[in-house]
Design a protein around this motif. Structure first.
Motif, mmCIF file in Angstrom:
data_model
loop_
_atom_site.group_PDB
_atom_site.id
_atom_site.type_symbol
_atom_site.label_atom_id
_atom_site.label_comp_id
_atom_site.label_asym_id
_atom_site.label_seq_id
_atom_site.Cartn_x
_atom_site.Cartn_y
_atom_site.Cartn_z
ATOM 1 N N GLY A 1 0.819 -1.212 0.000
ATOM 2 C CA GLY A 1 0.000 0.000 0.000
ATOM 3 C C GLY A 1 0.848 1.255 0.000
ATOM 4 O O GLY A 1 2.056 1.219 0.278
ATOM 5 N N GLN A 2 0.197 2.367 -0.315
ATOM 6 C CA GLN A 2 0.869 3.677 -0.392
ATOM 7 C C GLN A 2 0.814 4.324 0.985
ATOM 8 O O GLN A 2 -0.246 4.754 1.440
ATOM 9 N N TYR A 3 1.957 4.361 1.670
ATOM 10 C CA TYR A 3 2.017 4.946 3.011
ATOM 11 C C TYR A 3 3.187 5.912 3.107
ATOM 12 O O TYR A 3 4.047 5.950 2.224
ATOM 13 N N ASP A 4 3.230 6.682 4.182
ATOM 14 C CA ASP A 4 4.358 7.598 4.373
ATOM 15 C C ASP A 4 5.639 6.810 4.605
ATOM 16 O O ASP A 4 5.628 5.732 5.207
ATOM 17 N N GLY A 5 6.737 7.383 4.143
ATOM 18 C CA GLY A 5 8.017 6.688 4.086
ATOM 19 C C GLY A 5 8.518 6.112 5.399
ATOM 20 O O GLY A 5 8.430 6.755 6.450
ATOM 21 N N MET A 6 9.009 4.888 5.326
ATOM 22 C CA MET A 6 9.769 4.189 6.366
ATOM 23 C C MET A 6 8.964 3.744 7.581
ATOM 24 O O MET A 6 9.492 3.057 8.446
ATOM 25 N N ILE A 7 7.661 4.082 7.645
ATOM 26 C CA ILE A 7 6.867 3.622 8.802
ATOM 27 C C ILE A 7 6.609 2.113 8.700
ATOM 28 O O ILE A 7 6.894 1.367 9.655
ATOM 29 N N PRO A 8 6.104 1.597 7.560
ATOM 30 C CA PRO A 8 5.941 0.132 7.447
ATOM 31 C C PRO A 8 7.281 -0.599 7.503
ATOM 32 O O PRO A 8 7.368 -1.689 8.076
ATOM 33 N N ASP A 9 8.327 0.007 6.921
ATOM 34 C CA ASP A 9 9.656 -0.619 6.900
ATOM 35 C C ASP A 9 10.176 -0.808 8.323
ATOM 36 O O ASP A 9 10.733 -1.862 8.664
ATOM 37 N N ALA A 10 9.980 0.206 9.151
ATOM 38 C CA ALA A 10 10.428 0.127 10.548
ATOM 39 C C ALA A 10 9.649 -0.934 11.314
ATOM 40 O O ALA A 10 10.208 -1.648 12.158
ATOM 41 N N GLU A 11 8.347 -1.083 10.999
ATOM 42 C CA GLU A 11 7.548 -2.102 11.690
ATOM 43 C C GLU A 11 8.034 -3.506 11.343
ATOM 44 O O GLU A 11 8.053 -4.389 12.198
ATOM 45 N N CYS A 12 8.449 -3.713 10.091
ATOM 46 C CA CYS A 12 8.993 -5.028 9.707
ATOM 47 C C CYS A 12 10.227 -5.376 10.531
ATOM 48 O O CYS A 12 10.396 -6.524 10.966
ATOM 49 N N LEU A 13 11.082 -4.392 10.766
ATOM 50 C CA LEU A 13 12.288 -4.631 11.572
ATOM 51 C C LEU A 13 11.920 -4.874 13.036
ATOM 52 O O LEU A 13 12.551 -5.687 13.717
ATOM 53 N N LYS A 14 10.900 -4.173 13.509
ATOM 54 C CA LYS A 14 10.406 -4.392 14.874
ATOM 55 C C LYS A 14 9.911 -5.832 15.036
ATOM 56 O O LYS A 14 10.162 -6.492 16.050
#
Length: 520
Positions: A185-198
């Motif tokens: 999905g289209q989301y603001d940068g790096m928020i979903p990416d950070a959750e994956c690392l979490k």
């Protein structure tokens, strides 16, 4: 041509000359191990068809190369790992899907770089060229494009297949499970990416495998680095695949491959070598943004800015203690477009693998099982399948369940702790003969009350045998019936661990079992 030579050179295979045949093949120049394995498999099949020395059909009872069976103890450990992973995925709001185990060959072709040669192709079945899935990411992208889905947070746990050279002791197989979590999905940068690392941090911490670190980089930083170091555009992907080998090979060997096999200039390779040795955090990203060479690349500066933003979110998620910005991380798959990451165990706490120890591997290498999780951003993959080229930004992570399981299995073997292979809470036993019907009545009451219970499949089992079964299987409670108990309307409840026995009224038995098992 190789197959013809094999048959001629190994015409004595049906007898006792298999080893000689393999040695003959290995003596030929230009023949890979994979080709030898393939030809040996053909010859063994021929031997099976022709029969053994005595003219009888010989059947080899074994699992296929790169696969294995799992016994109940191993499956109990495996289910525990799966439950930990799935509960984490659900905690983060993911729903699940499933896709076919095989895809159209064209769906998988050209998505995996140099690893495409590891795809299992199937024989033509009615006009469709098919291949076994190599991972769960490409089928997911196909699923999104086919169903016109633009937003989903999903997990998928299923088997994938790779024609790799297996290293079973290190959790490397040809058939294995992947556990994927992806946000599309289209989301603001790096928020979903950070959750994956979490999520990676949570899973590895909960499984208690030992110390670990999560390496992060960005494909744009790599491409920018290659550009400013003088790598020609058409060599970006192939040089990236070589850099990806730095976790398995020393820099000298990686450089040799770049220069001698990939045709890169020595000067360009040396410049790459300076950058890929760098590790750090947000401070390294800030430093590289000021670097005279890297700052010339718009791609690299965009990637470095996102790394800075990523680390600011990781600080809020309280996981920066395990995350390192590592410029040597490449991940060879072609579909990554932005952030990439990989989790490795730095101290697994398991014994060295015997054959590796004999080969002179140092202790750190002996306990290492390589990457235990990896992923990244792949914003262009869905567009490859969409007829109109409609892009759906995606980021995800895959947990390396087989490698994790290898460590958990070794730790269980080394530990004195007993692994339970069933979840039975109570055994319904009898102290005297001719009480089978009463045992069956009671176990039915327990099953109907959703209590996990079992009985012995004998009319008149000895009480000692029933109690020993409970101790061996780890069943915590025994509900014992005898003639006196039946007259008094009670059941003797025995705690296996302490051998304490108490009489419980039949009406209160279910609540008492629930109370005791919930406390345990």
């Amino acid at each position: 041509m190789l197959g013809v030579f094999c048959v001629r050179a190994c015409s004595g295979l049906v007898g006792h000359r298999t080893a000689t045949c393999v040695r003959t093949l290995r003596s030929l120049s230009g023949i890979t191990v994979a080709q030898i394995d393939e030809e040996v498999a053909k010859l063994l099949e021929l031997k099976a068809r022709l029969g053994g020395d005595d003219g009888k059909h010989q059947f080899v009872l074994k699992t296929a190369k790169g696969t294995r069976d799992y016994n109940p103890k191993q499956m109990a450990i495996r289910e525990k790992v799966f439950n930990t992973i799935v509960s984490c995925f659900k905690r983060h709001g993911a729903e699940t899907i499933d896709t076919p185990v095989f895809e159209l060959k064209e769906t998988l072709t050209g998505k995996y770089g140099e690893d495409s040669k590891l795809i299992y192709d199937l024989k033509d079945q009615g006009g469709e060229l098919l291949s076994l899935r190599y991972d769960l990411t490409v089928p997911f992208a196909r699923y999104l494009a086919m169903n016109k889905i633009s937003n989903i947070k999903r997990y998928h746990i299923a088997k994938v297949y790779r024609r790799d050279n297996p290293a079973m002791t290190r959790g490397r197989y040809r058939e294995f499970y992947q556990c994927d979590f992806d946000i599309a999905g289209q989301y603001d940068g790096m928020i979903p990416d950070a959750e994956c690392l979490k999520i990676v941090h949570e899973i590895l911490s909960e499984l208690d495998l030992g110390d670990f670190r999560i390496k992060v980089n960005d494909r744009r930083i790599l491409d920018g680095m290659f550009a400013v170091c003088g790598v020609p555009d058409d060599k970006f992907r192939t040089i990236c695949s070589t850099v990806d080998k730095l976790d398995k090979m020393p820099w000298e060997d990686v450089k040799k491959e770049m220069v001698n096999e990939k045709g890169l200039s020595e000067e360009a390779a040396d410049q790459i070598g300076e950058y890929v040795s760098m590790q750090g955090g947000m401070d390294l990203a800030e430093r590289l943004l000021q670097d005279p060479k890297m700052s010339q690349s718009k791609l690299a500066t965009a990637g470095l800015s996102d790394i800075k933003l990523l680390f600011s979110y990781l600080q809020l998620f309280q996981v920066t203690d395990k995350v390192v910005f590592d410029l040597s991380l490449a991940r060879g798959l072609d579909y990554y477009t932005g952030i990439i990451y990989e989790a490795v165990l730095t101290q697994a706490g398991v014994a060295p693998v015997a054959n590796e120890a004999q080969n002179g591997a140092n202790s750190e290498e002996s306990v290492s099982v390589g990457s235990v999780a990896g992923g990244g951003r792949y914003d262009g993959l869905v567009g490859m399948f969409d007829p109109k080229g409609r892009k759906v930004p995606c980021v995800g992570v895959s947990i390396g369940i087989e490698r994790i399981f290898s460590i958990m299995e070794q730790k269980a073997e080394a530990s004195a702790e007993k692994v339970r292979t069933t979840e039975v809470q109570v055994m319904v036993a009898s102290a005297q003969k001719n009480l089978l019907e009463e045992r069956l009545r009671l176990v039915t009451e327990l099953w109907n009350a959703d209590i996990k219970a079992e009985v012995m499949y004998k009319k008149n089992p000895k009480l000692l045998s029933q109690l020993q079964h409970c101790e061996e299987s780890g069943i915590p409670l025994v509900a014992i019936l005898g003639e006196q108990e039946l007259k008094d309307g009670v059941v003797k409840l025995r705690v296996v661990a302490t051998r304490e026995e108490i009489d419980i009224s039949r009406a209160d038995l279910i609540s008492e079992i629930r109370r005791r098992t919930s406390e345990a």
